[in-house]
Scaffold this active site. Structure first.
Site, PDB file in Angstrom:
ATOM      1  N   HIS A  82      27.842  82.621 -27.316  1.00 52.89           N
ATOM      2  CA  HIS A  82      26.905  81.496 -27.406  1.00 52.89           C
ATOM      3  C   HIS A  82      25.789  81.675 -26.392  1.00 52.89           C
ATOM      4  O   HIS A  82      26.033  82.050 -25.247  1.00 52.89           O
ATOM      5  CB  HIS A  82      27.640  80.180 -27.119  1.00 52.89           C
ATOM      6  CG  HIS A  82      26.771  78.980 -27.372  1.00 52.89           C
ATOM      7  ND1 HIS A  82      26.709  78.359 -28.600  1.00 52.89           N
ATOM      8  CD2 HIS A  82      25.921  78.317 -26.558  1.00 52.89           C
ATOM      9  CE1 HIS A  82      25.849  77.356 -28.519  1.00 52.89           C
ATOM     10  NE2 HIS A  82      25.351  77.307 -27.299  1.00 52.89           N
ATOM     11  N   ASP A 161      29.631  65.198 -30.257  1.00 54.49           N
ATOM     12  CA  ASP A 161      28.530  65.916 -29.589  1.00 54.49           C
ATOM     13  C   ASP A 161      27.214  65.665 -30.317  1.00 54.49           C
ATOM     14  O   ASP A 161      26.169  65.507 -29.678  1.00 54.49           O
ATOM     15  CB  ASP A 161      28.833  67.416 -29.518  1.00 54.49           C
ATOM     16  CG  ASP A 161      27.629  68.183 -28.978  1.00 54.49           C
ATOM     17  OD1 ASP A 161      27.249  67.917 -27.831  1.00 54.49           O
ATOM     18  OD2 ASP A 161      27.043  68.992 -29.716  1.00 54.49           O
ATOM     19  N   ARG A 168      20.888  61.869 -26.072  1.00 55.05           N
ATOM     20  CA  ARG A 168      20.403  62.544 -24.852  1.00 55.05           C
ATOM     21  C   ARG A 168      18.952  62.987 -25.029  1.00 55.05           C
ATOM     22  O   ARG A 168      18.139  62.910 -24.106  1.00 55.05           O
ATOM     23  CB  ARG A 168      21.291  63.756 -24.529  1.00 55.05           C
ATOM     24  CG  ARG A 168      22.655  63.364 -23.990  1.00 55.05           C
ATOM     25  CD  ARG A 168      23.605  64.551 -23.977  1.00 55.05           C
ATOM     26  NE  ARG A 168      23.083  65.658 -23.203  1.00 55.05           N
ATOM     27  CZ  ARG A 168      23.395  66.944 -23.430  1.00 55.05           C
ATOM     28  NH1 ARG A 168      24.221  67.279 -24.403  1.00 55.05           N
ATOM     29  NH2 ARG A 168      22.888  67.880 -22.677  1.00 55.05           N
ATOM     30  N   SER A 183      28.958  69.957 -24.011  1.00 57.76           N
ATOM     31  CA  SER A 183      28.392  70.005 -25.363  1.00 57.76           C
ATOM     32  C   SER A 183      28.614  71.392 -25.972  1.00 57.76           C
ATOM     33  O   SER A 183      29.115  71.535 -27.097  1.00 57.76           O
ATOM     34  CB  SER A 183      26.893  69.680 -25.270  1.00 57.76           C
ATOM     35  OG  SER A 183      26.210  70.056 -26.420  1.00 57.76           O
ATOM     36  N   LYS A 187      31.888  72.702 -28.939  1.00 62.12           N
ATOM     37  CA  LYS A 187      31.657  73.335 -30.246  1.00 62.12           C
ATOM     38  C   LYS A 187      32.361  74.690 -30.328  1.00 62.12           C
ATOM     39  O   LYS A 187      32.874  75.068 -31.383  1.00 62.12           O
ATOM     40  CB  LYS A 187      30.148  73.482 -30.493  1.00 62.12           C
ATOM     41  CG  LYS A 187      29.518  72.128 -30.836  1.00 62.12           C
ATOM     42  CD  LYS A 187      28.025  72.185 -30.945  1.00 62.12           C
ATOM     43  CE  LYS A 187      27.377  72.359 -29.599  1.00 62.12           C
ATOM     44  NZ  LYS A 187      26.054  71.827 -29.421  1.00 62.12           N
TER      45      LYS A 187
HETATM   46  N1  URA Z   1      22.932  73.502 -26.390  1.00 67.03           N
HETATM   47  C1  URA Z   1      23.896  72.641 -26.775  1.00 67.03           C
HETATM   48  O1  URA Z   1      24.617  72.878 -27.740  1.00 67.03           O
HETATM   49  N2  URA Z   1      24.054  71.493 -26.046  1.00 67.03           N
HETATM   50  C2  URA Z   1      23.302  71.187 -24.972  1.00 67.03           C
HETATM   51  O2  URA Z   1      23.509  70.162 -24.358  1.00 67.03           O
HETATM   52  C3  URA Z   1      22.295  72.095 -24.606  1.00 67.03           C
HETATM   53  C4  URA Z   1      22.134  73.264 -25.316  1.00 67.03           C
END
Ligand code: URA
Length: 441
Positions: A82, A161, A168, A183, A187
């Site tokens: 990621h 999220d 946010r 966050s 995932k």
């Molecule tokens: N990428 C994400 O998935 N979440 C965040 O809070 C920032 C970047």
């Protein structure tokens, strides 16, 4: 339990209990709490932070707010990768087939681009016919076919999220280490990965502007990963200037093809090999090779066409078209519209990645809202990088639009000015940026 008490506890700097965090995430997912209370708690978290235990609980509760993927059918260790986001980041289309050449199973769930960072799903979608909506139950078939599958994230993946991220975004609470770390990791964990390699970007085009903050974010995510039983490694990479030469969907996929023909930018190859070698080690497929030898082997497989063959397999497996010339068939042809000349003799000392990202969105390559259509052919192509010597008038980069151009002609000049202002010059030699800054495990 009372939501106001949770807000007050965090406001006065207390660590929240697991029960309080569970109540917070259940209330968000079940929509039993108004946005203003959630926003207030988010701001208290931004201001007073969270310890490792709180961040891990928050992550696990967000991960289990929706479906948890079961990758037990995968033959081997499923390693996910990621990136915390960047401009010109075309690493996944390189790393996925590169790792597959070592027998690392690739199951990748990716997002679409929003704001100035591009999305991997949009990039693959710029190849004609490429299916980015593969049903979960079909993943084993694709894995058997070519050892890899890539698909868009489904709405059932960590829904808490999604709700929190949308809030946010409009309440000034995005750039907080506990909120970003939970966050991202929620995932990854819901996606089913057993091990995770994080590309933590650092610089003007990243969430973390300084190396110190990037390291803090990396350590927070590693701690969450380890407490959640996932081996996690972070590679800190430069995002002060755009990665590689191209920014924009088709342009970036053209660059991926160039890299796999052995003619890629050094920074792209370096970042791809650094991430891939960590993934291969975590998957236990390094066959005794040290990290240095493995990284060299990755470079060799990129330059000798081994990875290109795997990339073709991935494209064909998901319905994408490859032309008789060997190039993928793209949904749009990028047209060069305007050249941006160097405004000074000297050395390029900076190319602000965030400004280039915004300029590329203005050209049509990205979305400002989820509903926006994108021009797959739009973007910016650089011929010079930081450290390169230039003469006034040399072309530093070109602006592109596709056939479905959405940007009016007269606006092109505004974008050109914006891009030109993002490039700075020095009279004295400038060191090129180091693409891979550090590895933290
Ligand atoms: N990428 C994400 O998935 N979440 C965040 O809070 C920032 C970047």
């Amino acid at each position: 339990m009372n939501f106001v008490d949770i807000i007050l506890d965090k406001r006065y700097g207390k660590a929240l209990s697991d029960e309080q965090i569970d109540f917070f995430i259940r209330s968000v997912t079940e929509k039993t709490v108004p946005d203003y209370q959630v926003s207030s708690l988010l701001m208290a978290i931004v201001l007073n932070g969270m310890d490792d235990r709180e961040m891990t609980t928050l992550t696990m509760k967000m991960a289990s707010s929706g479906e948890m993927n079961d990758l037990s059918y995968v033959d081997g260790i499923a390693v996910d990768k990621h990136s915390t986001g960047g401009v010109g980041d075309k690493i996944t289309p390189i790393v996925l087939p590169l790792c597959a050449t070592f027998g690392v199973p690739g199951v990748k769930l990716s997002g679409r681009g929003l704001g100035f960072t591009g999305g991997t799903v949009d990039k693959f979608e710029s190849i004609k016919g490429f299916n980015v909506q593969v049903a979960q139950e079909d993943f084993p078939k694709y894995l058997k076919n070519c050892g890899m599958v890539i698909s868009g994230q489904t709405p059932s993946l960590a829904p808490a999220d999604k709700i929190l991220y949308a809030l946010r975004d409009v309440t000034g609470t995005v750039d907080s280490i506990p909120l970003i770390a939970s966050s991202i990791m929620s995932k990854k964990i819901a996606g089913g990965a057993e091990a995770i390699v994080l590309d933590v970007t650092c610089g003007s085009g990243a969430f973390m502007k300084t190396r110190e903050d990037a390291e803090k974010l990396a350590r927070a995510m590693i701690s969450i990963g380890n407490l959640a039983g996932r081996k996690t490694v972070a590679v800190i990479t430069d995002m002060d200037e755009p990665l590689g030469k191209a920014v924009g969907n088709v342009l970036e996929m053209q660059e991926v093809h160039e890299v796999l023909l052995g003619k890629g930018s050094e920074d792209v190859v370096e970042v791809a090999c650094a991430l891939a070698s960590q993934m291969i080690i975590l998957a236990g497929k390094n066959e005794g090779m040290s990290i240095e030898v493995l990284t060299e082997e990755c470079r060799k497989r990129i330059s000798d066409g081994t990875v290109l063959s795997k990339y073709y397999e991935l494209i064909s497996s998901q319905g994408g078209t490859i032309l008789p010339t060997g190039a993928p068939d793209y949904v749009e042809k990028p047209f060069e519209e305007m050249r941006v000349p160097a405004t000074s003799d000297g050395y390029i000392s900076g190319i602000k990645a965030d400004v280039i990202g915004h300029a590329s969105v203005m050209l049509g390559a990205g979305r400002l809202t989820k509903e926006d259509n994108i021009d797959y052919g739009a973007g910016i192509c650089f011929y010079k990088k930081v450290g390169d010597k230039v003469r006034r008038g040399d072309v530093v980069c070109s602006l592109y639009r596709g056939e479905s151009a959405t940007l009016a002609d007269e606006k092109l000049f505004d974008v050109m000015e914006m891009v030109s202002d993002a490039i700075s010059y020095s009279d004295t030699p400038v060191e090129p940026h180091k693409a891979v800054i550090d590895v933290i495990s």
